[in-house]
Design a protein around this motif. Sequence first.
Motif, PDB file in Angstrom:
ATOM      1  N   LYS A   5     -14.634  19.129  12.618  1.00  0.00           N
ATOM      2  CA  LYS A   5     -15.115  19.681  13.350  1.00  0.00           C
ATOM      3  C   LYS A   5     -15.731  20.557  14.436  1.00  0.00           C
ATOM      4  O   LYS A   5     -14.655  20.512  14.904  1.00  0.00           O
ATOM      5  N   TYR A  31     -31.110  19.590   9.681  1.00  0.00           N
ATOM      6  CA  TYR A  31     -30.510  18.588  10.232  1.00  0.00           C
ATOM      7  C   TYR A  31     -29.405  18.220   9.113  1.00  0.00           C
ATOM      8  O   TYR A  31     -28.360  18.073   9.703  1.00  0.00           O
ATOM      9  N   GLN A  35     -25.172  19.060   9.067  1.00  0.00           N
ATOM     10  CA  GLN A  35     -23.514  17.843   9.381  1.00  0.00           C
ATOM     11  C   GLN A  35     -22.941  18.828   8.435  1.00  0.00           C
ATOM     12  O   GLN A  35     -22.162  17.492   8.654  1.00  0.00           O
ATOM     13  N   ASP A  39     -20.536  16.638  13.679  1.00  0.00           N
ATOM     14  CA  ASP A  39     -20.523  15.449  13.439  1.00  0.00           C
ATOM     15  C   ASP A  39     -21.787  15.193  14.022  1.00  0.00           C
ATOM     16  O   ASP A  39     -21.803  15.020  15.442  1.00  0.00           O
ATOM     17  N   CYS A  40     -22.689  14.694  13.345  1.00  0.00           N
ATOM     18  CA  CYS A  40     -23.814  14.439  13.820  1.00  0.00           C
ATOM     19  C   CYS A  40     -24.727  12.994  14.372  1.00  0.00           C
ATOM     20  O   CYS A  40     -24.096  12.267  13.200  1.00  0.00           O
ATOM     21  N   ILE A  75     -29.201  13.430   4.834  1.00  0.00           N
ATOM     22  CA  ILE A  75     -28.791  13.289   5.542  1.00  0.00           C
ATOM     23  C   ILE A  75     -27.547  12.193   5.522  1.00  0.00           C
ATOM     24  O   ILE A  75     -28.108  11.078   4.761  1.00  0.00           O
ATOM     25  N   ARG A  76     -26.480  12.319   5.384  1.00  0.00           N
ATOM     26  CA  ARG A  76     -25.124  10.916   4.867  1.00  0.00           C
ATOM     27  C   ARG A  76     -24.352  10.404   5.984  1.00  0.00           C
ATOM     28  O   ARG A  76     -23.983  10.585   6.516  1.00  0.00           O
ATOM     29  N   GLU A  79     -21.105  10.259   6.821  1.00  0.00           N
ATOM     30  CA  GLU A  79     -20.517  11.097   7.571  1.00  0.00           C
ATOM     31  C   GLU A  79     -21.159  10.565   9.258  1.00  0.00           C
ATOM     32  O   GLU A  79     -20.661  11.037   9.863  1.00  0.00           O
ATOM     33  N   SER A  80     -22.426  11.305   8.933  1.00  0.00           N
ATOM     34  CA  SER A  80     -23.773  11.054   9.971  1.00  0.00           C
ATOM     35  C   SER A  80     -24.132  10.060  10.651  1.00  0.00           C
ATOM     36  O   SER A  80     -23.830   8.834  10.352  1.00  0.00           O
TER      37      SER A  80
END
Length: 330
Positions: A5, A31, A35, A39-40, A75-76, A79-80
């Motif tokens: 990323k 937001y 993603q 990288d959030c 929002i995952r 991952e985040s």
Amino acid sequence: MTTTKKGRVFSGARPTGRQHLGNYLGAIQNYVALQDDYDCVYCIVDLHALTTVEDTHNLRENTYEMALDFLAAGIRPDESIIFIQSHVPQVTELHTILSMVTPLGKLTDLPTFKEKAREQPHNINYGLVGYPVLMAADIVLYKADLVPVGIDQAPHLEFTREVVRSFNYRYNTNVLIEPQMKSTEVPKVLGIDGQQKMSKSLNNHIELAATPVETQQRVMQMVTDPARLRRSDPGNPDVCNVFSLHKVFSTPEQVAMVDVECRRAGIGCVDCKKLLAENINAHLEPFRERRTALGKNPQDIWDILHVGAGRASRIAVQTMAEVRQAIGLP
Ligand code: SF4
């Protein structure tokens, strides 16, 4: 997190409970989209909330409801990182350290401080003055490269950059990263009064989690072109908030139809609003289904937030070790 990323994004949001269309269009959609490329790190800033919230009995519920909305919106968490600010206490340590390189006058000169001081003259607390320092601590603790901000928040980010420069200069280090602004166009979503920004406190909002019937009721209350008094009067969609939302939720053909028919009184406001309500409900249906499914096990939401705090902690501990070493704390 992957290494492919483009960098790390940080954003904090105060726990305001169930989110509304203004939150969704102004922040949450962004937001979710970020993603894909970054990288959030998304933080629910409960400590910031204490600067203005005196009655905290809803804080837990508001945190839960907001997290549920974020997750249902996409929002995952695998991952985040999504977590609660106070669950990673290093932020308060860094806040204290950064406050030593922050001139007091700079804080009291910020327009946001002056505005808050005007809004709550009975509660101008020390934390309110230091709000931007805590915000700076959040951003740099997690070594964010980018912070998505609307134009109104730009001075705060610039403030963070100055604090980082002051810290790095004073301690002759480069451990803190100067974050860049990821300028985002934050659309101003008006409330159902058609006058003011959509806001829960003004009760002019439409909740994402509302039922279809509740949504329709709210849409039917929307203020339209004030000059259109009768069904037979031609209207002006350019001054009508219903039309603004059609542009977001309706098909291009429907938008074009309303644009033409409103001006020649070919469509009435009731039918126009019914169409909008149908389209908002259709758009939010997948979100609402996910929300209902996720909400069946509230503990899962808390678990996600705790796992997120664990991941955030690992970054925070590393940053604080570097900060302490740079300062020479014994
Ligand atoms: S017809 Fe639609 S766009 Fe025109 S004034 Fe009524 S609600 Fe607004």
